[in-house]
Design a protein around this motif. Structure first.
Motif, PDB file in Angstrom:
ATOM      1  N   GLN A 292       5.965  -9.957  -0.925  1.00 35.68           N
ATOM      2  CA  GLN A 292       6.028 -10.999   0.082  1.00 35.68           C
ATOM      3  C   GLN A 292       7.420 -11.025   0.686  1.00 35.68           C
ATOM      4  N   ASP A 293       7.451 -11.013   2.005  1.00 36.52           N
ATOM      5  CA  ASP A 293       8.675 -11.194   2.754  1.00 36.52           C
ATOM      6  C   ASP A 293       8.264 -11.998   3.981  1.00 36.52           C
ATOM      7  N   ASP A 294       8.627 -13.261   4.018  1.00 36.98           N
ATOM      8  CA  ASP A 294       8.125 -14.148   5.061  1.00 36.98           C
ATOM      9  C   ASP A 294       8.575 -13.726   6.455  1.00 36.98           C
ATOM     10  N   ASN A 295       9.672 -12.991   6.531  1.00 39.09           N
ATOM     11  CA  ASN A 295      10.120 -12.501   7.834  1.00 39.09           C
ATOM     12  C   ASN A 295       9.292 -11.314   8.295  1.00 39.09           C
ATOM     13  N   VAL A 296       9.112 -10.348   7.393  1.00 39.57           N
ATOM     14  CA  VAL A 296       8.474  -9.093   7.774  1.00 39.57           C
ATOM     15  C   VAL A 296       6.961  -9.153   7.640  1.00 39.57           C
ATOM     16  N   TYR A 297       6.481  -9.744   6.560  1.00 40.73           N
ATOM     17  CA  TYR A 297       5.051  -9.759   6.265  1.00 40.73           C
ATOM     18  C   TYR A 297       4.593 -11.200   6.073  1.00 40.73           C
ATOM     19  N   PRO A 298       4.464 -11.956   7.167  1.00 44.57           N
ATOM     20  CA  PRO A 298       4.156 -13.381   7.030  1.00 44.57           C
ATOM     21  C   PRO A 298       2.795 -13.661   6.415  1.00 44.57           C
ATOM     22  N   ASP A 299       1.949 -12.655   6.294  1.00 45.29           N
ATOM     23  CA  ASP A 299       0.646 -12.862   5.674  1.00 45.29           C
ATOM     24  C   ASP A 299       0.733 -12.916   4.149  1.00 45.29           C
ATOM     25  N   GLY A 300       1.920 -12.769   3.605  1.00 46.93           N
ATOM     26  CA  GLY A 300       2.097 -12.952   2.161  1.00 46.93           C
ATOM     27  C   GLY A 300       1.721 -11.734   1.366  1.00 46.93           C
ATOM     28  N   ASP A 301       0.755 -11.889   0.450  1.00 50.76           N
ATOM     29  CA  ASP A 301       0.442 -10.878  -0.552  1.00 50.76           C
ATOM     30  C   ASP A 301      -0.390  -9.736   0.038  1.00 50.76           C
ATOM     31  N   ASN A 302      -0.010  -9.246   1.198  1.00 47.65           N
ATOM     32  CA  ASN A 302      -0.785  -8.205   1.852  1.00 47.65           C
ATOM     33  C   ASN A 302      -0.278  -6.813   1.523  1.00 47.65           C
ATOM     34  N   ARG A 303       0.921  -6.725   0.999  1.00 49.71           N
ATOM     35  CA  ARG A 303       1.435  -5.390   0.712  1.00 49.71           C
ATOM     36  C   ARG A 303       1.573  -5.240  -0.796  1.00 49.71           C
ATOM     37  N   GLY A 304       2.639  -5.752  -1.346  1.00 47.20           N
ATOM     38  CA  GLY A 304       2.748  -5.724  -2.792  1.00 47.20           C
ATOM     39  C   GLY A 304       2.568  -4.339  -3.370  1.00 47.20           C
ATOM     40  N   SER A 305       2.116  -4.294  -4.586  1.00 46.40           N
ATOM     41  CA  SER A 305       1.946  -3.016  -5.252  1.00 46.40           C
ATOM     42  C   SER A 305       0.477  -2.651  -5.317  1.00 46.40           C
ATOM     43  N   ASN A 306       0.157  -1.651  -6.136  1.00 48.41           N
ATOM     44  CA  ASN A 306      -1.192  -1.097  -6.157  1.00 48.41           C
ATOM     45  C   ASN A 306      -2.177  -2.106  -6.757  1.00 48.41           C
ATOM     46  N   SER A 307      -3.244  -2.371  -6.024  1.00 51.78           N
ATOM     47  CA  SER A 307      -4.240  -3.355  -6.457  1.00 51.78           C
ATOM     48  C   SER A 307      -5.478  -2.720  -7.078  1.00 51.78           C
ATOM     49  N   ALA A 308      -5.537  -1.402  -7.141  1.00 48.67           N
ATOM     50  CA  ALA A 308      -6.776  -0.723  -7.532  1.00 48.67           C
ATOM     51  C   ALA A 308      -7.253  -1.138  -8.912  1.00 48.67           C
ATOM     52  N   HIS A 309      -6.326  -1.436  -9.824  1.00 49.01           N
ATOM     53  CA  HIS A 309      -6.702  -1.758 -11.200  1.00 49.01           C
ATOM     54  C   HIS A 309      -7.544  -3.018 -11.292  1.00 49.01           C
ATOM     55  N   LEU A 310      -7.505  -3.869 -10.275  1.00 48.36           N
ATOM     56  CA  LEU A 310      -8.218  -5.136 -10.297  1.00 48.36           C
ATOM     57  C   LEU A 310      -9.668  -5.031  -9.845  1.00 48.36           C
ATOM     58  N   LEU A 311      -9.978  -4.015  -9.063  1.00 45.86           N
ATOM     59  CA  LEU A 311     -11.118  -4.084  -8.152  1.00 45.86           C
ATOM     60  C   LEU A 311     -12.418  -3.526  -8.696  1.00 45.86           C
ATOM     61  N   PHE A 312     -12.354  -2.619  -9.650  1.00 51.66           N
ATOM     62  CA  PHE A 312     -13.544  -1.872 -10.058  1.00 51.66           C
ATOM     63  C   PHE A 312     -14.091  -2.295 -11.421  1.00 51.66           C
ATOM     64  N   ILE A 313     -13.565  -3.363 -11.996  1.00 53.39           N
ATOM     65  CA  ILE A 313     -13.984  -3.720 -13.355  1.00 53.39           C
ATOM     66  C   ILE A 313     -14.835  -4.986 -13.344  1.00 53.39           C
ATOM     67  N   MET A 314     -15.829  -4.955 -14.212  1.00 57.24           N
ATOM     68  CA  MET A 314     -16.799  -6.045 -14.280  1.00 57.24           C
ATOM     69  C   MET A 314     -16.205  -7.260 -14.996  1.00 57.24           C
ATOM     70  N   LYS A 315     -16.914  -8.366 -14.877  1.00 55.93           N
ATOM     71  CA  LYS A 315     -16.507  -9.612 -15.522  1.00 55.93           C
ATOM     72  C   LYS A 315     -16.816  -9.517 -17.017  1.00 55.93           C
ATOM     73  N   TYR A 316     -15.773  -9.213 -17.798  1.00 56.27           N
ATOM     74  CA  TYR A 316     -15.969  -9.009 -19.239  1.00 56.27           C
ATOM     75  C   TYR A 316     -15.409 -10.151 -20.065  1.00 56.27           C
ATOM     76  N   ASP A 317     -14.465 -10.917 -19.497  1.00 55.85           N
ATOM     77  CA  ASP A 317     -13.669 -11.821 -20.327  1.00 55.85           C
ATOM     78  C   ASP A 317     -14.356 -13.151 -20.622  1.00 55.85           C
ATOM     79  N   ASP A 318     -15.636 -13.267 -20.253  1.00 56.68           N
ATOM     80  CA  ASP A 318     -16.420 -14.421 -20.675  1.00 56.68           C
ATOM     81  C   ASP A 318     -17.538 -14.011 -21.637  1.00 56.68           C
ATOM     82  N   GLN A 319     -17.448 -12.791 -22.139  1.00 57.10           N
ATOM     83  CA  GLN A 319     -18.477 -12.277 -23.045  1.00 57.10           C
ATOM     84  C   GLN A 319     -18.097 -12.549 -24.507  1.00 57.10           C
TER      85      GLN A 319
END
Length: 554
Positions: free
Chosen positions: A277-304
């Protein structure tokens, strides 16, 4: 290549310079208290490097990011939407409109990137750099301009083309043909190949073989099969790259810079350097950051039962579910890529014994997901939870459970600082050496040389073989078809932001959706081979009768 923290304080000048096509407003309205302007900043080597770094940084809008996965992987035969999908209109084509946020963000920022490249090309002569470095940086800018234009033209078709720096607000846009866009892309890449260095000590900076590999992809896309095969072979033979002996090793966090990576978008181990996040350069906030791939492909396991969220199993955003077709492409008895790519077993990690099923200890199986049917009699003998093919998919391959499914694990990162940390420092592989083998195979097939095509396919398949099964993985020339090549690309590159382009290039998108993805097939129409031009772009231009929406969209 590291983008230093101090670069962020200077970069807003670059974005001011890179006025966006999609708005009649300035990107920023900042008071420049330092008195430094881009006219003076970029006349020193140190200042000019901020412009170079900026041109690279926009790759992070696509690679390793949710919008790039939705545009490059979903809406294909390999994935359907999990319960947490943010862009189901891209995943299923249902009510896909010009207001889609992912499309707007990528269009906007890739045109900013192109303008940064144009500015760099125009200004390098006044940068204070020596002549050799000027040529090197120009080659990098031209590679990156081609890189961004490729993603835009394949996504939207006839689009605005400019090679001149834009300093102010544009109110008119042109519609340049796909053919002319590709003429520029190929010219830029040829210049890059001739003038880049063959190696780099700054990981993430483009090199000669990276430019050749990308041009091989372009040639294949344009049906220039002789040229594609020739360049791909050159990358395979001439630069010391090699396939890793073990496919699973590609995805180890301590092995990111390995002999198979031809080009990658790198993310810094210092999360502050990844521009979360850089409010001057990227006012949309969490749009750049680091790699998000680890979040996206895994099922909901933590309520099992028996499971809590952990670093090992990740933070489950539950965005994308593998299609039944993708899972059944693998013969896991002989092909190591299934086990290397997917997770089926979750072991009990619940420390509180009273919260575990009776008889279950830490380390015991807590959840097992099978791609085959599990008989009721067998389930009755287990104290853990089982989901099987019949629990997750209907007989036509459509999904009936979007929360529980075999999950792709290639991008997992257990080095994060906490179980809820959304940022990963994993690099995003853009081009792996394996792609060069498969480019040769596809080009050879199209040229009628199935014997050589089988040889290059077998090199990939033998690398993927489980111990003692190499011979079973080998195919004959008579086995080589376009469908088989696409299946091999799916096994090798699932999730790597290539599949939509693969199916479009080969003319197989509609056919494969009809066969393998009933959710997307219901809504897919021929005009979906192009995405809708973002509405804010259409609203901003004054020549609306000339710069029009792609056919089929309202």
């Amino acid at each position: 290549m590291k983008f230093p923290t101090k670069y962020k304080a200077i970069l807003f000048l670059t974005v001011l310079l890179a006025t966006n096509l999609t708005s009649c407003k300035k990107v920023l309205d900042e008071e420049n208290l330092s008195g430094i302007t881009d006219e003076t900043l970029y006349t020193t080597p140190k200042g000019f490097e901020t412009l170079v770094n900026a041109a690279y940084s926009y790759q992070r809008w696509w690679y390793g990011k949710e919008r790039g996965f939705n545009m490059g992987e979903t809406g294909t035969d390999l994935w359907t939407n999990g319960a947490g999908d943010v862009y189901p209109d891209l995943t299923t084509y249902q009510n896909l409109q010009a207001t889609n946020g992912a499309l707007q963000e990528v269009w906007s920022n890739f045109y900013k990137a192109i303008n940064v490249c144009n500015a760099g090309i125009a200004r390098v002569g006044n940068s204070g750099m020596d002549e050799a470095l000027q040529v090197q940086r120009t080659a990098e800018f031209r590679f990156l301009r081609a890189f961004y234009y490729y993603h835009i033209v394949e996504t939207w078709g006839d689009i605005h083309l400019t090679t001149e720096e834009t300093k102010g607000v544009i109110t008119e846009a042109n519609k340049t043909s796909v053919e002319n866009i590709y003429t520029l892309i190929i010219d830029d890449l040829k210049f890059a190949i001739e003038n880049l260095a063959p190696t780099t000590t700054e990981y993430g900076r483009v090199t000669t073989p990276a430019a050749e590999a990308f041009l091989a992809r372009i040639y294949l896309t344009r049906g220039m099969n002789d040229e594609a095969a020739s360049l791909a072979k050159k990358v395979i033979d001439n630069y010391g790259f090699s396939l890793l002996p073990n496919y699973a090793d590609l995805w180890k966090m301590d092995n990111q810079q390995n002999s198979e990576v031809v080009y990658a978008v790198n993310y810094s181990a210092n999360l502050n350097d990844n521009d979360k996040q850089d409010d001057n350069v990227y006012p949309d906030g969490d749009n750049r950051g680091s790699n998000s791939a680890h979040l996206l492909f895994i099922m909901k396991y933590d309520d099992q039962p028996g499971l809590i969220r952990s670093l090992e199993y990740g933070r489950p955003f539950n965005r994308y579910q593998p299609s039944r077709y993708l899972l059944y492409l693998f013969n896991e008895q002989i092909d190591s890529r299934f086990d290397a790519s997917f997770q089926q077993v979750w072991l009990c990690n619940q420390p509180n014994a009273s919260s575990r099923p009776p008889g279950m200890n830490v380390g015991d199986t807590a959840v097992f997901i099978s791609k085959y049917a599990v008989p009721a009699a067998e389930r009755a003998t287990k104290n853990y939870t089982i989901y099987d093919d019949n629990d997750i998919y209907n007989t036509d391959g459509s999904s009936k459970n979007r929360l529980r499914y075999i999950s792709m694990k290639k991008f997992m990162d257990n080095t994060r600082s906490s179980v809820n940390e959304a940022q990963s420092v994993r690099n995003a592989f853009v081009i792996r050496l394996a792609e060069m083998y498969l480019i040769v195979a596809e080009a050879d097939f199209k040229l009628g040389n199935t014997i050589e095509a089988a040889t290059y396919l077998n090199a990939i398949r033998e690398r993927a073989a489980n111990e003692g099964h190499k011979q079973e993985m080998d195919i004959l020339a008579s086995d080589v078809t376009l469908d088989f090549i696409l299946e091999e690309r799916a096994r090798e590159f699932a999730g790597e932001q290539l599949r939509w382009f693969d199916l479009k290039r080969t003319g197989k998108l509609k056919e494969n959706l009809q066969k393998y993805n009933p959710h997307a097939n219901t809504y897919f129409r021929d005009y979906h081979l192009l995405r809708p031009i973002p509405q804010n772009q259409l609203d901003a231009v004054t020549n609306k009768s000339e710069f029009t929406q792609n056919p089929g969209y309202q």
